[in-house]
Design an enzyme around this catalytic site. Structure first.
Site: not given
Ligand code: AQP
Length: 335
Positions: A114, A198, A201
């Site tokens: 990140k 992956k 968001k």
């Molecule tokens: N691609 C994914 N596949 C399966 N599980 C996922 N999670 C996130 N992406 C995937 C799971 O969703 C839960 C909440 O996630 P979060 O709100 O902590 O956000 P994150 O992991 O930061 O989501 P993103 O999409 O990856 O955001 P960015 O783009 O900001 O990095 C967690 O249980 C996570 O494991």
């Protein structure tokens, strides 16, 4: 022993299929297991580790709560609340900051991903994020944490922090070592246009993910446009090693249908994507459509969401405060 489950989702924009299959859908499955107490949080303190627009943050907080409710988290059985409404998370995080070691945090790959080349300019909060996550879990003495695979390393750190606290303060067994619940075909849902990344968001390409706020038409279009290759569907799972985009679509199909990956491969062996993709789209509409509709309905009634979150915060505070008080006593704080 009662299983106490804790998990959370950040109120950052674009909740997607990965968040749903990797986390939220499992929240509901766990809630329905007998002898299980579930605590589900909208983790806004985590969201501000990167800049957020205050108005959007408030709206997105309701959006995550609406997704929980729409997916089937029942506020009369599970606690649903917003992290910043329970100050014990931040208080315990400070204590755990003094237990965790710099070297442990420096190994966290999510921070490296990140922060990228801008580590020096990242917030201290982004670096410290996993300690707050440990506090989120331990402040309820949660025993199980359903998350996507990307959170595995953070869960291991939470276990290390719990064990170190118990040793440093000579309170063996005080914090349970939380078990991650990770697995199944959707533990890591990948980007629809690049099977090596992956689903995320923050990806600027909207067609890389299925958003829970997409309309059914958009959902179908994104599946139709998902990247594949020129070969027919595989006849054996071993053929998927160097076909990450196809592997991802098969895993999504498996997760939505409840079939194993092997069973999906057997069902479509040798078929063209012109056959598979419409079936996947139908399945996605059938299983996600009702969640998306219910989510929109909840979002039309923010007062209902707010009332649920307020009650949830009271219940969460009631669980967390005695554990925080015991923790402070173990540390030696005067009271
Ligand atoms: N691609 C994914 N596949 C399966 N599980 C996922 N999670 C996130 N992406 C995937 C799971 O969703 C839960 C909440 O996630 P979060 O709100 O902590 O956000 P994150 O992991 O930061 O989501 P993103 O999409 O990856 O955001 P960015 O783009 O900001 O990095 C967690 O249980 C996570 O494991």
């Amino acid at each position: 022993m009662t299983k106490r489950v804790f998990s959370g989702v950040q109120p950052t924009a674009n909740l997607h299929l990965g968040n749903y299959l990797g986390a939220i859908k499992r929240f509901v499955e766990l809630q329905n297991e007998p002898g299980t107490e579930c605590i589900y949080c909208v983790v806004d303190l985590h969201a501000i580790t990167v800049p957020q627009d205050p108005e959007k943050l408030r709206a997105q907080t309701r959006e995550v709560a609406a997704a929980y409710l729409a997916a089937g988290v029942d506020p009369s059985r599970s606690i649903i609340f917003v992290q910043s409404n329970v100050s014990a998370h931040a208080e315990l995080a400070w204590i755990l900051n003094c237990v965790a070691r710099m070297g442990w945090l420096e190994r966290m790959t999510q921070f490296k991903d990140k922060a990228g080349k801008n580590a020096e300019r990242s917030s201290v909060g982004l670096f410290d994020y996993p300690v707050l996550m440990a506090a989120d879990i331990l402040v309820y003495k949660a025993t199980h944490v359903p998350v996507g695979e990307d959170q595995k390393q953070h869960l291991e750190l939470a276990r290390d922090i719990a064990a170190r606290f118990n040793t440093d303060f000579n309170v063996e067994g005080f914090f349970p070592l939380p078990d991650p619940i990770i697995g199944g075909p959707a533990a890591r849902v990948m980007n629809l246009q690049d099977g090596l990344k992956k689903m995320s968001k923050s990806d600027p390409a909207d067609n890389s993910r299925i958003n829970l706020t997409d309309s059914v038409d958009v959902l179908v279009r994104k599946i139709k446009k998902a990247k594949t290759d020129m070969l027919p569907m595989p006849s054996h799972v071993d053929e998927l090693h160097d076909r990450p985009e196809v592997d991802n679509l098969i895993r999504i199909y498996a997760a939505l249908s409840g079939l194993s990956k092997e069973a999906v491969v057997a069902e479509f062996a040798g078929a063209g994507f012109g056959v598979f993709k419409p079936k996947l789209a139908d399945l996605a509409v059938e299983s996600l459509g009702p969640v998306m509709t219910a989510m929109a309905r909840y979002l039309d009634d923010p007062a209902q969401i707010d009332a649920i979150l307020r009650t949830g915060a009271e219940r969460a505070n009631a669980c967390a405060q005695p554990i925080l008080a015991e923790t402070k006593k173990a540390v030696g704080f005067w009271s």
